[in-house]
Scaffold this active site. Structure first.
Site, PDB file in Angstrom:
ATOM      1  N   HIS A   1      37.642  10.599  73.345  1.00  0.00           N
ATOM      2  CA  HIS A   1      36.284  10.122  73.619  1.00  0.00           C
ATOM      3  C   HIS A   1      35.627  11.105  74.586  1.00  0.00           C
ATOM      4  O   HIS A   1      35.722  10.949  75.806  1.00  0.00           O
ATOM      5  CB  HIS A   1      36.331   8.718  74.221  1.00  0.00           C
ATOM      6  CG  HIS A   1      34.982   8.092  74.393  1.00  0.00           C
ATOM      7  ND1 HIS A   1      34.812   6.743  74.600  1.00  0.00           N
ATOM      8  CD2 HIS A   1      33.731   8.616  74.391  1.00  0.00           C
ATOM      9  CE1 HIS A   1      33.522   6.474  74.723  1.00  0.00           C
ATOM     10  NE2 HIS A   1      32.850   7.612  74.605  1.00  0.00           N
TER      11      HIS A   1
ATOM     12  N   HIS B   1      42.511  -1.043  72.240  1.00  0.00           N
ATOM     13  CA  HIS B   1      42.244  -1.337  73.644  1.00  0.00           C
ATOM     14  C   HIS B   1      43.322  -2.248  74.207  1.00  0.00           C
ATOM     15  O   HIS B   1      43.496  -3.379  73.766  1.00  0.00           O
ATOM     16  CB  HIS B   1      40.866  -1.976  73.865  1.00  0.00           C
ATOM     17  CG  HIS B   1      40.206  -1.473  75.119  1.00  0.00           C
ATOM     18  ND1 HIS B   1      39.431  -0.335  75.162  1.00  0.00           N
ATOM     19  CD2 HIS B   1      40.244  -1.931  76.381  1.00  0.00           C
ATOM     20  CE1 HIS B   1      38.994  -0.127  76.391  1.00  0.00           C
ATOM     21  NE2 HIS B   1      39.487  -1.083  77.152  1.00  0.00           N
TER      22      HIS B   1
ATOM     23  N   GLU C   1      35.484   9.490  69.296  1.00  0.00           N
ATOM     24  CA  GLU C   1      34.860   8.239  69.707  1.00  0.00           C
ATOM     25  C   GLU C   1      33.674   8.573  70.608  1.00  0.00           C
ATOM     26  O   GLU C   1      33.780   9.431  71.490  1.00  0.00           O
ATOM     27  CB  GLU C   1      35.877   7.396  70.469  1.00  0.00           C
ATOM     28  CG  GLU C   1      35.349   6.096  71.032  1.00  0.00           C
ATOM     29  CD  GLU C   1      36.406   5.322  71.800  1.00  0.00           C
ATOM     30  OE1 GLU C   1      36.032   4.377  72.520  1.00  0.00           O
ATOM     31  OE2 GLU C   1      37.598   5.674  71.697  1.00  0.00           O
TER      32      GLU C   1
END
Length: 248
Positions: free
Chosen positions: A45, A199, A77
């Site tokens: 990310h 997550h 991401e």
């Protein structure tokens, strides 16, 4: 041995490296170890302030996978800003996960609110698909979300499993949160979407999820994986997570 679902998020590796003006720990080096050990691919990310993953890391990882691991995948991401879309166009990852993050957020902690204006998101999805990049949307554990994602043209969703992962010391609440994740996964499957999850997943909370939703195709894991790797090492942690997923 079945195909891997595990995509290792190496943001934390980059964050540790960035504490010094030195090239180690190596983002590409540890990513290679993870893929050699059986990970499906790598997730990163890159945030605007480059506080962990840098743009140069993205290009290096794309080159690594193209040259040495053509059967593996890179997932980018990020929020679909103009700068991020330019990076997607240039790096051409196998998959992009669009998240509704503010640049100042520490981590992705909620899915898209599909009742708001999604015109910019729809344009980003179209652009990514034109570049032959698979599109996934970050969704809360809400069974109504996948239908909206499908209408926008996404090919997959990634279910935010943070609320489930936060229940590590509360089995009753964990069961309730798991029910939401599974219901969302089933709704996505019924819409013809691929299902990812990510997550705060761990070797302890993955088995109940996989047992009830064995059709999940990918799990992006960073924090829990890195914590595990500090004890067991990168390669063994890949094997530990894959065993938790019932793959080896």
């Amino acid at each position: 041995m079945t195909a891997s679902r595990l995509s290792v998020n190496v943001n934390a590796v980059a964050m540790l490296r960035n504490r010094r003006d030195l090239p180690w720990p190596s983002v590409t080096g540890l990513s290679a170890i993870a893929m050699e050990a059986g990970a499906k691919g790598i997730t990163v990310h890159p945030r605007p302030d480059e506080r962990h993953i840098r743009k140069t890391d993205v290009y290096d990882l794309a080159e690594l996978i193209e040259e040495r691991y053509p059967n593996k995948e890179l997932c980018l991401e990020g929020y679909p800003s103009a700068d991020f879309l330019k990076l997607v166009e240039e790096a051409r990852p196998e998959q992009v996960l669009f998240v509704p993050d503010d640049p100042e957020q520490q981590t992705s902690d909620h899915g898209w609110q599909f009742d708001r204006d999604t015109s910019a998101l729809a344009a980003a999805i179209t652009a990514a698909k034109n570049w032959a990049v698979t599109v996934s949307l970050f969704c809360d554990p809400d069974p109504s979300a996948p239908e909206h994602a499908a209408r926008l043209g996404a090919e997959r969703i990634e279910i935010y499993t943070g609320p489930y992962g936060a229940c590590y010391d509360d089995p009753d609440r964990a069961e309730k949160e798991l029910n939401k994740v599974v219901a969302t996964a089933e709704a996505a499957r019924d819409c013809g979407l691929g299902v990812n999850a990510g997550h705060d997943l761990t070797v302890a909370n993955i088995p109940p999820l996989i047992k009830r939703a064995p059709f999940i195709r990918e799990m992006s894991i960073g924090h829990g994986f890195t914590a595990d790797a500090l004890i067991y090492g990168f390669a063994e942690s890949v094997r530990r997570f894959r065993r938790a997923m019932g793959e080896i």
